[in-house]
Design a protein around this motif. Structure first.
Motif, PDB file in Angstrom:
ATOM      1  N   GLN A  71       0.684  -1.113  -0.359  1.00  0.00           N
ATOM      2  CA  GLN A  71      -0.086   0.211   0.439  1.00  0.00           C
ATOM      3  C   GLN A  71       0.983   1.237  -0.203  1.00  0.00           C
ATOM      4  N   LEU A  72       1.974   1.682   0.839  1.00  0.00           N
ATOM      5  CA  LEU A  72       2.383   2.678   0.764  1.00  0.00           C
ATOM      6  C   LEU A  72       3.330   2.681  -0.082  1.00  0.00           C
ATOM      7  N   PHE A  73       4.341   1.881  -1.252  1.00  0.00           N
ATOM      8  CA  PHE A  73       4.249   1.588  -2.446  1.00  0.00           C
ATOM      9  C   PHE A  73       3.295   2.199  -3.780  1.00  0.00           C
ATOM     10  N   ASN A  74       3.132   2.025  -3.434  1.00  0.00           N
ATOM     11  CA  ASN A  74       1.379   2.734  -4.285  1.00  0.00           C
ATOM     12  C   ASN A  74       0.953   3.832  -4.234  1.00  0.00           C
ATOM     13  N   MET A  75       1.514   4.497  -3.295  1.00  0.00           N
ATOM     14  CA  MET A  75       0.825   6.201  -2.720  1.00  0.00           C
ATOM     15  C   MET A  75       2.156   6.348  -2.974  1.00  0.00           C
ATOM     16  N   GLY A  76       3.922   5.937  -2.443  1.00  0.00           N
ATOM     17  CA  GLY A  76       4.717   6.641  -3.067  1.00  0.00           C
ATOM     18  C   GLY A  76       5.131   7.516  -3.328  1.00  0.00           C
ATOM     19  N   HIS A  77       4.958   7.819  -4.614  1.00  0.00           N
ATOM     20  CA  HIS A  77       4.974   8.972  -6.021  1.00  0.00           C
ATOM     21  C   HIS A  77       4.191   9.959  -5.288  1.00  0.00           C
ATOM     22  N   LYS A  80       4.554  12.563   1.568  1.00  0.00           N
ATOM     23  CA  LYS A  80       5.606  13.118   1.396  1.00  0.00           C
ATOM     24  C   LYS A  80       6.006  12.425   2.305  1.00  0.00           C
ATOM     25  N   GLU A  81       5.780  10.987   3.831  1.00  0.00           N
ATOM     26  CA  GLU A  81       6.625  10.425   3.683  1.00  0.00           C
ATOM     27  C   GLU A  81       5.931   9.356   4.838  1.00  0.00           C
ATOM     28  N   GLY A  82       6.259   8.175   4.579  1.00  0.00           N
ATOM     29  CA  GLY A  82       4.990   7.006   5.114  1.00  0.00           C
ATOM     30  C   GLY A  82       5.887   5.932   6.527  1.00  0.00           C
ATOM     31  N   LEU A  83       5.586   5.377   7.067  1.00  0.00           N
ATOM     32  CA  LEU A  83       5.972   4.715   8.162  1.00  0.00           C
ATOM     33  C   LEU A  83       4.986   3.887   8.541  1.00  0.00           C
ATOM     34  N   CYS A  84       5.631   2.508   8.145  1.00  0.00           N
ATOM     35  CA  CYS A  84       4.831   1.186   8.681  1.00  0.00           C
ATOM     36  C   CYS A  84       5.234   0.875  10.435  1.00  0.00           C
ATOM     37  N   ILE A  85       3.661  -0.386  10.140  1.00  0.00           N
ATOM     38  CA  ILE A  85       4.364  -0.765  11.777  1.00  0.00           C
ATOM     39  C   ILE A  85       3.655  -1.778  12.135  1.00  0.00           C
ATOM     40  N   GLU A  86       4.844  -2.931  12.104  1.00  0.00           N
ATOM     41  CA  GLU A  86       4.634  -4.342  12.205  1.00  0.00           C
ATOM     42  C   GLU A  86       4.890  -5.326  12.811  1.00  0.00           C
ATOM     43  N   LEU A  87       4.250  -6.550  12.791  1.00  0.00           N
ATOM     44  CA  LEU A  87       4.506  -7.126  13.455  1.00  0.00           C
ATOM     45  C   LEU A  87       6.054  -8.339  13.362  1.00  0.00           C
ATOM     46  N   SER A  88       5.308  -8.610  11.529  1.00  0.00           N
ATOM     47  CA  SER A  88       5.851  -9.918  11.478  1.00  0.00           C
ATOM     48  C   SER A  88       7.947  -9.308  11.015  1.00  0.00           C
ATOM     49  N   LYS A 101      14.243  -1.506  -3.942  1.00  0.00           N
ATOM     50  CA  LYS A 101      14.356  -1.888  -5.460  1.00  0.00           C
ATOM     51  C   LYS A 101      14.078  -0.615  -6.117  1.00  0.00           C
ATOM     52  N   LEU A 102      12.837   0.454  -5.011  1.00  0.00           N
ATOM     53  CA  LEU A 102      12.377   1.663  -6.112  1.00  0.00           C
ATOM     54  C   LEU A 102      12.843   2.638  -5.596  1.00  0.00           C
ATOM     55  N   GLY A 103      13.481   2.300  -4.583  1.00  0.00           N
ATOM     56  CA  GLY A 103      13.914   3.349  -4.325  1.00  0.00           C
ATOM     57  C   GLY A 103      13.110   5.028  -3.961  1.00  0.00           C
ATOM     58  N   PHE A 104      12.205   4.624  -2.634  1.00  0.00           N
ATOM     59  CA  PHE A 104      11.324   5.451  -1.707  1.00  0.00           C
ATOM     60  C   PHE A 104      12.380   5.265  -0.346  1.00  0.00           C
ATOM     61  N   ASP A 105      13.376   6.495  -0.662  1.00  0.00           N
ATOM     62  CA  ASP A 105      13.777   7.100   0.586  1.00  0.00           C
ATOM     63  C   ASP A 105      12.494   7.719   2.204  1.00  0.00           C
ATOM     64  N   HIS A 106      11.809   8.026   1.326  1.00  0.00           N
ATOM     65  CA  HIS A 106      10.985   8.208   2.447  1.00  0.00           C
ATOM     66  C   HIS A 106       9.472   7.403   3.127  1.00  0.00           C
ATOM     67  N   LEU A 107      10.058   6.111   2.639  1.00  0.00           N
ATOM     68  CA  LEU A 107       9.184   5.153   3.160  1.00  0.00           C
ATOM     69  C   LEU A 107       9.968   4.261   4.222  1.00  0.00           C
ATOM     70  N   ASN A 108       9.399   4.187   5.794  1.00  0.00           N
ATOM     71  CA  ASN A 108      10.017   3.163   6.630  1.00  0.00           C
ATOM     72  C   ASN A 108       9.422   1.767   6.995  1.00  0.00           C
ATOM     73  N   PHE A 109      10.020   1.018   7.351  1.00  0.00           N
ATOM     74  CA  PHE A 109       9.400   0.131   7.544  1.00  0.00           C
ATOM     75  C   PHE A 109      10.310  -0.539   8.978  1.00  0.00           C
ATOM     76  N   VAL A 110       9.260  -0.149  10.582  1.00  0.00           N
ATOM     77  CA  VAL A 110       9.891  -1.274  11.470  1.00  0.00           C
ATOM     78  C   VAL A 110       8.985  -1.826  12.352  1.00  0.00           C
ATOM     79  N   ARG A 111       9.060  -2.570  13.570  1.00  0.00           N
ATOM     80  CA  ARG A 111       8.855  -3.736  14.257  1.00  0.00           C
ATOM     81  C   ARG A 111       7.921  -2.691  15.406  1.00  0.00           C
ATOM     82  N   LEU A 112       7.198  -2.969  15.876  1.00  0.00           N
ATOM     83  CA  LEU A 112       6.914  -2.380  16.976  1.00  0.00           C
ATOM     84  C   LEU A 112       4.955  -3.031  17.422  1.00  0.00           C
ATOM     85  N   ASP A 113       4.930  -2.542  18.476  1.00  0.00           N
ATOM     86  CA  ASP A 113       3.684  -2.725  19.186  1.00  0.00           C
ATOM     87  C   ASP A 113       2.637  -1.617  18.645  1.00  0.00           C
ATOM     88  N   ALA A 114       1.477  -2.372  18.276  1.00  0.00           N
ATOM     89  CA  ALA A 114       0.632  -1.027  17.489  1.00  0.00           C
ATOM     90  C   ALA A 114      -0.622  -0.735  18.694  1.00  0.00           C
TER      91      ALA A 114
END
Length: 227
Positions: A71-77, A80-88, A101-114
């Protein structure tokens, strides 16, 4: 060594810092990673596109349970910035490879308890999103997560199984899909339906519905809301 994101000092940089106590128990499914990216993500393309259209250009997005990051990749263009919270961890690794691969430096992916996003300031994001995640959570976590989404963002967009599910054939088709995802996942889904789905959670979280879009021939609904 486990890590967490120091959102307070620099959300934009998503600085990684050591803190074993901040990381929840890792939650992986057999379908995480390549299987999900190959089979599930493509089937949700029209849903991803619909969500992207709802998000204003230049938005700051936080996504709860982003999976492979599709989803973040879909709207990456357009954001301004995107942060993903994921457990896996498997999903995070898959997303990071695709990000490179896509070069989306403004997107970040981290493992946290939502349920405890205490490192994120109130209203730090324009929109909080969660797609097909709330239904699989334990009953006691759902409202906590949605309240955290409400706290950290101005707008909350929830995408999940429609409630109620009709007709009978579609309802039991979804039951079969959820059962195949695993017993705990299926139990979460049954609890989600028993307790009124997203509409009941929006009411409990005191979120005002802006608009509702039904997709996938009635199976999935997008609830767009504000506090």
């Amino acid at each position: 060594m486990a890590h967490f994101v120091n959102i307070i000092s620099s959300r934009k940089e998503a600085k990684i810092m050591s803190s074993a106590s901040q990381i929840p128990e890792e939650k992986n499914h057999y379908y995480d990673g390549k299987i999900y990216r190959t089979f599930i993500d493509p089937s949700l393309k029209h849903v991803r596109d619909a969500i992207t259209r709802l998000v204003p250009n230049g938005s700051k997005i936080i996504e709860i349970g982003c999976g492979t990051g599709d989803q973040l990749f879909n709207m990456g263009h357009k954001i301004k910035e995107g942060l993903c919270i994921e457990l896996s961890e498997v999903m995070i690794e898959t997303a990071l490879r695709e990000k490179e691969k896509l070069g989306f430096d403004h997107l970040n992916f981290v493992r946290l308890d939502a349920t405890k996003l205490d490192k994120i300031h109130d209203k730090s994001f324009d929109v909080a999103i969660s797609t097909l995640v709330i239904h699989e959570m334990p009953f006691e976590h759902r409202l906590k997560v949605i309240k955290e989404m409400k706290r950290v963002a101005h707008r909350v967009i929830l995408i999940d199984w429609s409630f109620p599910l009709n007709p009978f054939t579609k309802k039991w088709g979804v039951h079969i899909v959820e059962f195949m995802a695993g017993w705990n996942h299926y139990q979460g889904f049954r609890s989600y339906m028993k307790h009124g789905g997203i509409p009941q959670l929006l009411e409990q979280a005191e979120l005002k519905l802006l608009q509702k879009k039904v997709t996938t021939k009635g199976l999935i609904t997008i609830w767009d809301s504000v506090a």
